[in-house]
Design a protein around this motif. Structure first.
Motif, mmCIF file in Angstrom:
data_model
loop_
_atom_site.group_PDB
_atom_site.id
_atom_site.type_symbol
_atom_site.label_atom_id
_atom_site.label_comp_id
_atom_site.label_asym_id
_atom_site.label_seq_id
_atom_site.Cartn_x
_atom_site.Cartn_y
_atom_site.Cartn_z
ATOM 1 N N PRO A 171 45.102 30.052 -103.322
ATOM 2 C CA PRO A 171 44.381 30.607 -103.689
ATOM 3 C C PRO A 171 43.982 31.160 -101.361
ATOM 4 O O PRO A 171 43.145 32.534 -101.945
ATOM 5 N N ARG A 187 35.604 29.217 -95.505
ATOM 6 C CA ARG A 187 34.288 28.219 -96.100
ATOM 7 C C ARG A 187 34.085 28.751 -97.147
ATOM 8 O O ARG A 187 33.529 27.713 -98.402
ATOM 9 N N PRO B 85 48.676 37.410 -106.932
ATOM 10 C CA PRO B 85 49.159 36.411 -107.768
ATOM 11 C C PRO B 85 49.848 35.263 -108.672
ATOM 12 O O PRO B 85 48.477 35.731 -109.619
ATOM 13 N N SER B 87 50.821 32.549 -109.394
ATOM 14 C CA SER B 87 50.062 31.371 -109.698
ATOM 15 C C SER B 87 48.489 31.404 -109.243
ATOM 16 O O SER B 87 47.862 30.597 -110.085
ATOM 17 N N LEU B 88 48.062 32.673 -109.745
ATOM 18 C CA LEU B 88 46.834 33.464 -109.802
ATOM 19 C C LEU B 88 45.984 33.101 -108.801
ATOM 20 O O LEU B 88 45.325 34.214 -107.897
ATOM 21 N N GLY B 89 45.750 31.472 -107.707
ATOM 22 C CA GLY B 89 45.548 32.200 -106.577
ATOM 23 C C GLY B 89 43.740 32.032 -106.551
ATOM 24 O O GLY B 89 42.985 32.132 -105.962
ATOM 25 N N LEU B 90 44.005 30.883 -107.743
ATOM 26 C CA LEU B 90 42.091 31.132 -107.574
ATOM 27 C C LEU B 90 42.193 29.479 -107.326
ATOM 28 O O LEU B 90 42.437 28.339 -107.309
ATOM 29 N N VAL B 91 40.719 29.018 -107.010
ATOM 30 C CA VAL B 91 39.793 28.409 -106.350
ATOM 31 C C VAL B 91 39.290 27.395 -107.445
ATOM 32 O O VAL B 91 37.919 27.659 -108.223
ATOM 33 N N MET B 92 39.744 26.417 -107.676
ATOM 34 C CA MET B 92 39.972 25.853 -109.109
ATOM 35 C C MET B 92 38.637 25.601 -109.300
ATOM 36 O O MET B 92 37.793 25.013 -110.951
ATOM 37 N N ARG B 93 37.719 24.173 -108.290
ATOM 38 C CA ARG B 93 36.771 23.865 -108.073
ATOM 39 C C ARG B 93 35.636 24.306 -108.459
ATOM 40 O O ARG B 93 34.503 24.292 -108.841
ATOM 41 N N HIS B 102 34.819 36.187 -104.717
ATOM 42 C CA HIS B 102 36.045 35.898 -103.554
ATOM 43 C C HIS B 102 36.550 37.481 -103.017
ATOM 44 O O HIS B 102 36.529 37.956 -102.241
ATOM 45 N N GLY B 116 26.820 31.545 -97.066
ATOM 46 C CA GLY B 116 27.138 31.695 -98.766
ATOM 47 C C GLY B 116 26.512 32.548 -99.719
ATOM 48 O O GLY B 116 25.975 32.366 -100.887
ATOM 49 N N ARG B 158 38.693 39.107 -110.592
ATOM 50 C CA ARG B 158 38.476 39.292 -108.625
ATOM 51 C C ARG B 158 39.061 40.266 -108.056
ATOM 52 O O ARG B 158 38.923 40.937 -106.625
ATOM 53 N N ALA B 159 40.189 41.219 -108.532
ATOM 54 C CA ALA B 159 41.046 41.875 -107.398
ATOM 55 C C ALA B 159 40.302 43.347 -108.365
ATOM 56 O O ALA B 159 40.774 44.174 -107.038
#
Lengths: 275, 243
Positions: A171, A187, B85, B87-93, B102, B116, B158-159
């Motif tokens: 990520p 952040r 990517p 494996s996607l590279g997502l913020v799982m939470r 993002h 934020g 996201r991309a």
């Protein structure tokens, strides 16, 4: 991924115990134990006076003097304040340092000095920090809060950078390659992924600091320990035992609450052996 | 008369790999504006490594990779490169909306980043991107609640949201059903027409690779084994069915 003892490596070490390497390893461990025992002259220790001393202590402490309960509770509240403030300040200040100390987030010329700083703070236990701050700011809770804060930065900072280094890098790489700055990656990717772990460590640290905040009072840094050492000086063991009882109950309760709270954040409700 | 702009991606004698060990050597590839190059090959042949090198995540072991006029360790201007990517590279939470937002971080100032707080137009663009990939209504769902295919679509949104000039996508269409894959490819084509985006996709399915690209690079034995141009009229691959 951080390198370390994984279940696989532990299993392989366990399997090796029956082999020649395992025998040598066992021999080294036992030899070192024997050497330490002899070097400390433990074999010459005279335990014969122990029973007599225990009898004296029992006579002096029983029955406990419950009139000291109010003083003990007042000291306990002060101890909890010191532990809470010290933990909060320490965890807050440890966060930026531990981010800088993470090898996967910053280059070596940033993370090496950050790691050394954290290690430096861990060199002295909180009771020695308390002695230093009693000298610097005088006796009382401020010295205790400063001592606990400083030790917390060093201790929890290490736990935090290990947690950051254990995070999935994908990520960070993905969001970084989309044009996010390093600060934005920290952040929006690193902290949200690590937040539960950080909270869990902060709660563990509070539990740890409650015990230490009780101890640092002995050197004059406030809290219930301050009263304990005061009564010890006058051999008032019947009062000391009441205060120690209060500390024991609080440590057990904090330990249980901390476990439940951390389980909530880490999703680890308990260990199931044998399933 | 102005000189023609350089191609968004140009590799000359590029060698890529991990820890000094090359996986691919002496690659020379050019990807022009508004074109798509698909990379196919067996698992472990270096497809993802090549893409990571183009994304600036890995340092080239040799040669040169120029992406939007910059070479490693320089990076293309912020917000001009999209990377999905494997494996996607997502913020799982995070939620779907947070993850897609993002993709707009390159436009977010320091104070807003600290707080934020994303501007309203960024949020609208993110919602539109989520709708484009067929995930409308899931904005507040956690990524962990989504299926594998849905998560992939979040990474695509996201991309896409920043309308990059170069898109690098690692197995973008795997785990997607045919209808969704088609709609994603259509979305990609529209974006490409509007922005002139250059696309490099790693794709396992050769039919899909041929159907969606202007050039297919078949990687094998540490290099380019074959270059196929499906749109070329004299190439047998033109006969393949579209996806």
């Amino acid at each position: 991924m951080s390198k370390g003892a994984t279940p696989e490596t532990i299993t392989s070490l366990w399997d090796r115990l029956g082999t020649g390497t395992g025998t040598v390893l066992l021999f080294v461990v036992l030899s070192l134990a024997a050497w330490s025992f002899l070097a400390l002259n433990l074999h010459q220790t005279n335990f014969s006076g122990g029973a007599e001393g225990l009898g004296f202590l029992f006579d002096a402490a029983i029955p406990p003097d419950m009139s000291v309960l109010e003083v003990g509770l007042r000291g306990l509240v002060e101890t909890l304040y010191i532990a809470y403030l010290g933990t909060l300040i320490g965890v807050t200040l440890s966060l930026p340092v531990s981010l800088l100390a993470s090898r996967n987030l910053f280059p070596w010329y940033v993370n090496v000095p950050a790691r050394w700083s954290l290690a430096g703070l861990r060199v002295l236990p909180s009771i020695l920090w308390a002695i230093i701050f009693v000298i610097l700011v005088g006796t009382g809770p401020p010295a205790g809060v400063l001592a606990i804060s400083l030790y917390t930065i060093g201790f929890v900072g290490k736990l935090e950078y290990e947690a950051f280094e254990g995070l999935d890098n994908e990520p960070m790489e993905a969001v970084g390659s989309l044009g996010a700055s390093r600060f934005q990656v920290l952040r929006f990717v690193v902290l949200p992924q690590a937040v539960n772990s950080v909270i869990s460590q902060a709660v563990f640290m509070f539990e740890y600091n409650v015990r230490h905040a009780a101890a640092i009072g002995i050197v004059g840094a406030g809290g219930i320990g301050y009263y304990i050492i005061g009564y010890l000086d006058f051999f008032a063991y019947d009062r000391v035992i009441v205060l120690l009882g209060i500390v024991f109950v609080v440590v057990v309760v904090t330990d249980e609450l901390s476990y439940r709270f951390r389980s909530f954040f880490t999703g680890n409700a308990g260990t199931s052996f044998g399933k | 008369m102005t000189a023609p702009s350089p191609p968004p991606i140009r590799c000359r004698d590029l060698s890529v790999g991990y820890d000094g060990v090359p996986v691919l050597e002496n690659l020379s590839v050019t990807v022009e504006e508004a074109t798509t190059v698909a990379i196919v090959g067996r698992s472990g042949c270096g497809k993802s490594t090549l893409l990571k090198t183009l994304a600036g995540i890995l340092e080239p072991l040799g040669g040169e990779a120029t992406v939007l006029g910059t070479t490693f360790p320089q990076t293309p201007p912020r917000g001009t490169l999209g990377y999905i990517p494997q494996s996607l590279g997502l913020v799982m939470r995070g939620t779907v909306l947070q993850n897609v937002l993002h993709g707009t971080l390159s436009d977010l100032g320091t104070v807003r980043s600290f707080l934020g707080r994303f501007p309203r137009d960024a949020e609208q663009e993110a919602r539109a991107a989520i709708e484009d990939v067929g995930l409308a209504g899931t904005e507040q769902s956690r990524v962990t609640e989504l299926s594998g295919g849905q998560r992939r679509r979040v990474a695509i949104a996201r991309a896409f949201v920043q309308r990059p000039r170069v898109l690098l996508a690692d197995e973008m269409l795997s785990e997607l059903d045919e209808e969704t894959a088609r709609s994603i490819v259509n979305c990609l084509c529209e974006l490409q027409e509007g922005t002139g985006m250059a696309v490099v996709v790693v794709e396992h399915n050769r039919d899909i690779a041929r159907a969606m690209s202007d050039q297919v690079l078949h990687l094998e034995n540490g290099g380019i084994q074959e270059r196929i141009e499906p749109t070329s009229t004299n190439h047998p691959d033109t006969q393949q069915n579209d996806v």
